[in-house]
Every structure is written in C-alpha cells, then in structure tokens.
Design a protein around this motif. Sequence first.
Motif, PDB file in Angstrom:
ATOM      1  N   LEU A  20       0.794  -1.228   0.000  1.00 18.78           N
ATOM      2  CA  LEU A  20       0.000   0.000   0.000  1.00 18.78           C
ATOM      3  C   LEU A  20       0.828   1.281   0.000  1.00 18.78           C
ATOM      4  N   GLY A  21       2.008   1.250   0.619  1.00 20.44           N
ATOM      5  CA  GLY A  21       2.763   2.484   0.796  1.00 20.44           C
ATOM      6  C   GLY A  21       2.106   3.415   1.787  1.00 20.44           C
ATOM      7  N   SER A  22       1.372   2.851   2.728  1.00 20.64           N
ATOM      8  CA  SER A  22       0.623   3.653   3.691  1.00 20.64           C
ATOM      9  C   SER A  22       0.754   3.046   5.078  1.00 20.64           C
ATOM     10  N   VAL A  23       1.234   3.832   6.034  1.00 19.58           N
ATOM     11  CA  VAL A  23       1.353   3.366   7.419  1.00 19.58           C
ATOM     12  C   VAL A  23      -0.025   3.136   8.011  1.00 19.58           C
ATOM     13  N   SER A  24      -0.884   4.128   7.891  1.00 15.90           N
ATOM     14  CA  SER A  24      -2.229   4.006   8.462  1.00 15.90           C
ATOM     15  C   SER A  24      -3.005   2.880   7.775  1.00 15.90           C
ATOM     16  N   GLY A  25      -2.840   2.768   6.456  1.00 17.99           N
ATOM     17  CA  GLY A  25      -3.517   1.701   5.726  1.00 17.99           C
ATOM     18  C   GLY A  25      -3.037   0.333   6.157  1.00 17.99           C
ATOM     19  N   ALA A  26      -1.726   0.191   6.370  1.00 16.89           N
ATOM     20  CA  ALA A  26      -1.176  -1.093   6.806  1.00 16.89           C
ATOM     21  C   ALA A  26      -1.690  -1.459   8.191  1.00 16.89           C
ATOM     22  N   TRP A  78       2.203  12.023  -5.803  1.00 20.55           N
ATOM     23  CA  TRP A  78       1.837  11.151  -4.689  1.00 20.55           C
ATOM     24  C   TRP A  78       3.059  10.368  -4.260  1.00 20.55           C
ATOM     25  N   LEU A  79       3.407  10.423  -2.966  1.00 18.81           N
ATOM     26  CA  LEU A  79       4.485   9.620  -2.410  1.00 18.81           C
ATOM     27  C   LEU A  79       3.932   8.750  -1.284  1.00 18.81           C
ATOM     28  N   PRO A  80       4.564   7.615  -1.013  1.00 21.76           N
ATOM     29  CA  PRO A  80       4.138   6.785   0.113  1.00 21.76           C
ATOM     30  C   PRO A  80       4.286   7.525   1.437  1.00 21.76           C
ATOM     31  N   GLU A  81       3.517   7.089   2.425  1.00 21.65           N
ATOM     32  CA  GLU A  81       3.693   7.635   3.774  1.00 21.65           C
ATOM     33  C   GLU A  81       5.061   7.210   4.299  1.00 21.65           C
ATOM     34  N   PRO A  82       5.836   8.144   4.838  1.00 22.96           N
ATOM     35  CA  PRO A  82       7.167   7.769   5.336  1.00 22.96           C
ATOM     36  C   PRO A  82       7.090   6.914   6.588  1.00 22.96           C
ATOM     37  N   LEU A  83       7.973   5.943   6.638  1.00 22.42           N
ATOM     38  CA  LEU A  83       8.099   5.055   7.790  1.00 22.42           C
ATOM     39  C   LEU A  83       9.547   5.173   8.243  1.00 22.42           C
ATOM     40  N   VAL A  84       9.787   5.882   9.338  1.00 19.85           N
ATOM     41  CA  VAL A  84      11.154   6.232   9.712  1.00 19.85           C
ATOM     42  C   VAL A  84      11.533   5.683  11.077  1.00 19.85           C
ATOM     43  N   SER A  85      12.840   5.610  11.294  1.00 20.31           N
ATOM     44  CA  SER A  85      13.386   5.150  12.559  1.00 20.31           C
ATOM     45  C   SER A  85      14.578   6.020  12.909  1.00 20.31           C
ATOM     46  N   ASP A  86      14.862   6.147  14.204  1.00 20.56           N
ATOM     47  CA  ASP A  86      16.053   6.876  14.622  1.00 20.56           C
ATOM     48  C   ASP A  86      17.220   5.929  14.885  1.00 20.56           C
ATOM     49  N   LYS A  87      17.060   4.652  14.514  1.00 19.16           N
ATOM     50  CA  LYS A  87      18.111   3.661  14.742  1.00 19.16           C
ATOM     51  C   LYS A  87      18.953   3.484  13.490  1.00 19.16           C
ATOM     52  N   ASP A  88      20.261   3.711  13.613  1.00 20.82           N
ATOM     53  CA  ASP A  88      21.195   3.533  12.510  1.00 20.82           C
ATOM     54  C   ASP A  88      21.254   2.050  12.155  1.00 20.82           C
ATOM     55  N   PRO A  89      21.098   1.697  10.861  1.00 18.87           N
ATOM     56  CA  PRO A  89      21.138   0.286  10.490  1.00 18.87           C
ATOM     57  C   PRO A  89      22.483  -0.376  10.750  1.00 18.87           C
ATOM     58  N   SER A  90      23.566   0.425  10.876  1.00 21.71           N
ATOM     59  CA  SER A  90      24.863  -0.155  11.193  1.00 21.71           C
ATOM     60  C   SER A  90      24.933  -0.582  12.651  1.00 21.71           C
ATOM     61  N   GLU A  91      23.989  -0.069  13.464  1.00 22.24           N
ATOM     62  CA  GLU A  91      23.978  -0.391  14.887  1.00 22.24           C
ATOM     63  C   GLU A  91      22.811  -1.291  15.265  1.00 22.24           C
ATOM     64  N   ASN A  92      21.877  -1.460  14.355  1.00 21.25           N
ATOM     65  CA  ASN A  92      20.661  -2.217  14.667  1.00 21.25           C
ATOM     66  C   ASN A  92      20.266  -3.057  13.474  1.00 21.25           C
ATOM     67  N   PHE A  93      19.876  -4.296  13.731  1.00 22.81           N
ATOM     68  CA  PHE A  93      19.462  -5.163  12.634  1.00 22.81           C
ATOM     69  C   PHE A  93      18.238  -4.586  11.941  1.00 22.81           C
ATOM     70  N   MET A 281       1.817   9.751  11.346  1.00 20.93           N
ATOM     71  CA  MET A 281       2.174   8.411  11.815  1.00 20.93           C
ATOM     72  C   MET A 281       3.522   7.977  11.284  1.00 20.93           C
ATOM     73  N   SER A 282       4.419   8.938  11.042  1.00 18.71           N
ATOM     74  CA  SER A 282       5.686   8.603  10.388  1.00 18.71           C
ATOM     75  C   SER A 282       6.597   7.754  11.257  1.00 18.71           C
ATOM     76  N   ARG A 283       6.555   7.923  12.581  1.00 13.99           N
ATOM     77  CA  ARG A 283       7.459   7.155  13.443  1.00 13.99           C
ATOM     78  C   ARG A 283       6.768   5.895  13.948  1.00 13.99           C
ATOM     79  N   GLN A 284       6.840   4.868  13.134  1.00 11.45           N
ATOM     80  CA  GLN A 284       6.188   3.614  13.504  1.00 11.45           C
ATOM     81  C   GLN A 284       7.134   2.437  13.465  1.00 11.45           C
TER      82      GLN A 284
END
Length: 285
Positions: A20-26, A78-93, A281-284
Amino acid sequence: MESVFDKHRGLLFRVAYSILGSVSGAEDIVQESWLKWDRRRRDDIVRPRAFLVRVATNLAVDELRAQKRRREDYVGVWLPEPLVSDKDPSENFVDSEDITLGMLVVLETLSPLERATFVLREAFRFDYDEIARILNRSSASVRKLAQRAREHVRARRPRFTADPSTAEAAARRFLDAALGGDMDALLEVVAPDAILYNDGGGKAPAALKPIYGATKVAWLMASVGPRYASFDRAWMAGTEPAVVLRDRDGQIISVLAFEADPDSGLVRRAYGVVNPEKLRMSRQW
C-alpha cells in the motif's frame, strides 16, 4: 491464540505497507486481519503464517485497487507515507524485507497483482506456489506476473544503490547546504540527473511535478531550506537515510529521504513528504 497472531503481526504490517505504501492503511489491514483470525475456527488452520499472510495480502490488494481510483484526483505528486526510525542500520538489525521509499515509488506503477507478487517474491522470498495459493492464481500466472513486475522495476531502478554510509554522507552534505541556503554547495553534492519529488497533497506548499536536474533541485532546496528550524537524523525502512524537519515550534513539517549514486556518492533522488496527513504516523518502525 492471540499470541500466535502477535507473532506474525510485524510481518503482516510489512507486507501490507509494502503493497500500500501507507502506514495508516497497513495498520488497518493488520486490524482487519485480526478480526478475520478471531472469527475463524482455528483448529482447521494448519499453517497460521500462510493463512494470515494470505488474508493480509488480499485485503491490501483490494485496498490498493480502491486507493488507485482515489489517487486519480490527488493534487500533485503522490508519495508513500514515510516510515522512519532513529536507529542507525549499522547499529541495529534491519529486516531484509524492508523496501525503500524509492522502490515504493516505482512499485506504484505496477498493477495491484503485479505489486503483490513482486513484494511477496522479491522482498519476502515466498516461492511461486505459495504466492499462487495466497493470490488464488495458478503458479504459471504468478510467474508471468513476477516476470512483468521485475522487468518493469529493472527498467526504472538503478542496478546498484549506495551503501548506507555513502548515502548518509551524501544526505548530510545535501542537508547542510540546503539549510544554509548554499546553492553552490548543493550543486557539488547533487547528481546532474537528480530528481526531487515533493508531496503536499494540496494541503501544504509543494511542487506539483517532479523537479529534474541538479540546477533546479539545488535552486529549490537553497530557497526553502533556510525555512526549517531544526531536524532529526532518521532512517527510512530499507536503510535509506532521511531527516525529519521541524518548524520553530518543534512540529514535524517534512520528512526528506535520499538515494545516492554508489559511484559518485552524489544525491540522485530526494523524496520530500510535506502533506501533514502523511506525517502524523511517520514514526512507527
């Protein structure tokens, strides 16, 4: 039996979000999947994971068909809803299944069945027979859907993408130059064929069409960059570097994600979401 569902909740969310490219939709799809699971006699469900993925996938495909009709009237890009994290992938799986925002943009051009097939096969590694059962199609038809989807994606995506450290370095240089309104510095970090996508949805100021070329991208970002008061370093699903930009009151007003060229280290794609409805709902992740 709720624990069985909870075990697969994250998978269902990622599958639905990728389709879907949608946080709320998912999240809505996950909830609907739970309701179907809760109402079903579970003593005849031999493989709960397969059952739940089938339910979530088909719900997501139906919703995507409805969304495509609604998106015909969407204002601007139209862009997908962003799904972001503050965790660096080099430090977190980071799950290998996560799909980048740039890839989600390409997947928007697929049919709902092609998209679901591509997601299940390329991201989640389901075999063709499993996908056929999920979509209630023959294995032969699923293989054809997968082939069309791969060819379509290959024609629209670079074969290689930059590693996270290279992409983050490019994003940092881009951001520093933009916030400082330094067009010359931006031209040094933006690839000649760069494209900037902005999604305001008619609810926030944004370019109605993609911005093509280093000069136009640099000019626009040098013009609007100084308006942002602060930012948080972040990562998109799929390990794309991103920033969450805030106004002087600390409110999120944009999420900006980047793709860098692996050879030159220059920013070749930037995706800016400023539609406030997509930022709630970007920080999910």
